[in-house]
Design a protein around this motif. Sequence first.
Motif, PDB file in Angstrom:
ATOM      1  N   THR A   1      56.779  58.011  41.899  1.00 12.80           N
ATOM      2  CA  THR A   1      57.005  58.683  40.623  1.00 12.80           C
ATOM      3  C   THR A   1      55.762  58.650  39.737  1.00 12.80           C
ATOM      4  O   THR A   1      55.824  58.964  38.548  1.00 12.80           O
ATOM      5  CB  THR A   1      58.167  58.011  39.884  1.00 12.80           C
TER       6      THR A   1
ATOM      7  N   TRP B   1      58.127  62.245  44.031  1.00 11.67           N
ATOM      8  CA  TRP B   1      57.446  63.443  44.518  1.00 11.67           C
ATOM      9  C   TRP B   1      57.108  63.293  45.972  1.00 11.67           C
ATOM     10  O   TRP B   1      56.924  62.205  46.470  1.00 11.67           O
ATOM     11  CB  TRP B   1      56.204  63.684  43.672  1.00 11.67           C
TER      12      TRP B   1
ATOM     13  N   ASP C   1      54.852  61.422  37.311  1.00  6.18           N
ATOM     14  CA  ASP C   1      55.639  61.606  36.092  1.00  6.18           C
ATOM     15  C   ASP C   1      54.935  61.059  34.852  1.00  6.18           C
ATOM     16  O   ASP C   1      55.240  61.463  33.733  1.00  6.18           O
ATOM     17  CB  ASP C   1      57.008  60.909  36.232  1.00  6.18           C
TER      18      ASP C   1
END
Length: 913
Positions: A212, A189, A215
């Motif tokens: 990440t 991201w 996530d």
Amino acid sequence: MSAGDKLFGRLLNRHPPPPLETLQAPSMPGVGLQMHLDADGRVLHLTGPLRHVLAQQVPGARAPHLLDFLLPHCSLVVEGTPSDWQGQALDLDFYTLSGQTLHLRGWVQPLAEAWLLQLLDIGDLLLERRQSQVREQCQLLALQIGEQLRLCSLTRLPEMLTEQLQCLAQRFHIPCIALALLDEQEQGWQIHQHFSGFDAPQLWQTGQRLGTGLDSLNGSAPQHLNPLEHPRLQGIFGNAEGFVVPYHDAQGVAAWLLCGCYPAQQRAPDVSERDWLQFAAALAGPLLERSREHRHHLQMERLESLQALLGTGWWEMFSDRAEVQLAPSLASALNLASERLALNDWLDQVHPADREELRSRLQDLLDEGTPLLLCVRSYRPDAALPPSWYRLQGQALGVGRHRRLVGFMLDISDIKNQEQHAAAAHARLDNLIASSPAVIYVQRYVEGALQPTFFSDSLLPLLGWTLDDCATTALVERVHPEDRDRYFERTRQLLREGSVSARYRLRDSRGDYHWLLDEAKLLRDDLGLPVEAVGLWLDVTEATLAAEQVKQSEERYRILVEDSPAMICRYRPDLSLSFGNRPLAAYLECTPEQLPGLNLGNWMSAQQRESFIQRLARLSPEFPVSTAEINLQLPGREHAWWVWSDRGVFDEHGQLLEIQAVGRDNTEVRRSQQQLTQSAKMATLGEMATGLAHEINQPLNVMRMAIINVLKRLGNGDVQVDYLTDKLNRIDAQVQRAARVVDHMRVFGRRSEIEQQPFNPAQAIEGTLSLLAEGMRGKGVDLRISETGFEVQVRGYVDQLEQVLINLMVNARDALLSKRETNPEFKPWIAVYAERDQQWVRLWVEDNGGGIDPRLLERIFEPFFTTKPVGVGTGLGLSVSYGIVENMGGKLSVRNSTEGARFCIELPVVQVD
Ligand code: ADP
């Protein structure tokens, strides 16, 4: 509508209060709160379950007023007395024991003398209402946000996003807010855009990578992040509390809305999860959509321009309507007015030669789904240009009714043209190879040996062999025995140096040998190891034989030139030699190699050189040859006489480039000629001896007479000085006369000069007479000498001309005297006279001796021809005279006149400046 619904409808002010008669209905003591009030509004009595939670403002009062139970702002609602409130819905907030406000709604109705205030709890309804208001506001906000982002221009999009983030932050007092999207490689991201309040910590930056970590969250709902619970996300939120909202699209979570330093439940208790999800969707949805659109647009643009560049484009066929849609670029490339056209119109664009095949293939594609791949030509009946080639590919997508036929057309004219050119060139090359006198071959390298593996078709016509005839051993046997060493050396050199050029003879199938030029190259692999040899045989039999013949003829020519006894040379107009053979070199006492560069003029006197060059100047392309006898001073020799023939070589402008010359040494001939002349002269002198004796006797007699006379006078004693002087002068004159004769004899007896000189022929006549005149007269011959005193010059040797004249006069005298022997009365005479014109001077010697027998006229100039008795005539006189005159460029001739012979010496006049 149930009674309950009606009630709530009324409670929510959606309907006017019920008419009074319905208000007469019995009270509902089991629910809510009932207050019995007096006419002033004082509370008389309380019933209903809610009465227990009420808190009275002034506890203990006996009859508290309704206002004592109400929060201050309600005083406006219950202004006046209960009778004033009739027919109104009253929303009243009560103090409670727990401290929380109790929201009740009710109405008053008369009850006996008092009033009953009937109240119901509307706290839940109000909460719900507030929440729905908040929700409505949130929805509105989300709509606005979404709209703004959807409608603004692409360039303003980032700015607009920041503005919307700011708007959200301000609305809900969020210190830091950001939108995170998947980064480009979709590996984590990334903060796409963020906003922080004025005094808030700067948690994020645009473009910051977040990894990440997000996530790991359950992406279905907004989540509060406690740093303790989510240590992986601590870094992102700077250890502060956070709040994240996911945005889903078809692929899953596509964006996160991050709120930093934000306890959402406390700050915005009324904002539901759904609202947050809406906000995230309002921000991320249009943003992602627009960026997808933008990417799509770029891709389309790229595709369009690529299609245009490649001359390609897609097509789609609608089988149900027999129509075709073409990409705009394709339609314009095909010069079509519309992008959508009937299938038949499209097929009309295809060349008739390919049309039916395409139609059938399209049918197969439609019926069976057989993929289509075909190369077709476009059809432009009116165009002068050759048709364009298209590669047409198509496939069926989907099944059944939804089957679509799509494909593309690619302009491959370039490739096709190149293919055609290449094929034509290939065919030409094949043809050339097959019909050329060259044989192209390949020999494979196997363990150090070269084995033939390929021969071009020209092998058969050239040598009558097949590939089998060329196996290594067979090939060697066909090499000419004398050339085998060369052949083996050729293979060794090829392997050693990588290429070779050799000539050897090969026997053809009929047993004839061909000279072959073998040019071969060794090809190696990446490691440098030999793989095969590629080469060609060129039949050079004719060329080799011709070269051999040329060599032989050159050799013969060389031998001819080199070994010729004649001198052969080439020289430039400035007389510098460019080549000379051995005899020339021998005369010039050097080697033939030293000759080039030497100047022929070095061996000539200035005068000779000048006349030599003048002679060359007279050469022309029409008359390129000239022959002359030239005279040179060679090293170590007195003089050389060469008979020299020149041939000029001219360029196309008639300019003399070079002279080729052949020479022969004429010195010996010249010398013997001179000796001949000399002996003839001596003979003449001998002949003249008698005349000479007379010539000298005459002065001697005169002197003797004078001396006798003087002596006589001396004896008489009668000697006067005058007399004596006179006699002595006479003696002196006679001495001088005798000396002159002797002098002339001496001069005449000398050899001629080497070079001819200009002189006046009168000189020769004078010299001749000085020798002969007295003798002639003594013999009774009358000499008739005409005046010859004109100024004219001829070139030659004066003594030689004198010799000629003496010969002629002596011959005339002999003829005259022999005539007188038979006729004593005869009166002999000799006439000498001359005449001239512009070019010639002629000297005549004529006598009246009866002339020459006409039968002998032809022969008298032959050497040794004489009619005189042996020991008297030599027969050389006229022959030598003839040579002398000719050598002076003149001519000696004779005719018989009426009385005797008439000889003529004709000489060219020399112009002397
Ligand atoms: P030669 O005088 O020794 O005989 P030439 O060559 O001088 O030799 O003469 C050749 C011959 O030509 C002579 O023998 C003579 O017969 C003839 N001839 C020459 N001149 C005359 C002349 N003037 N008249 C008649 N015959 C002549």
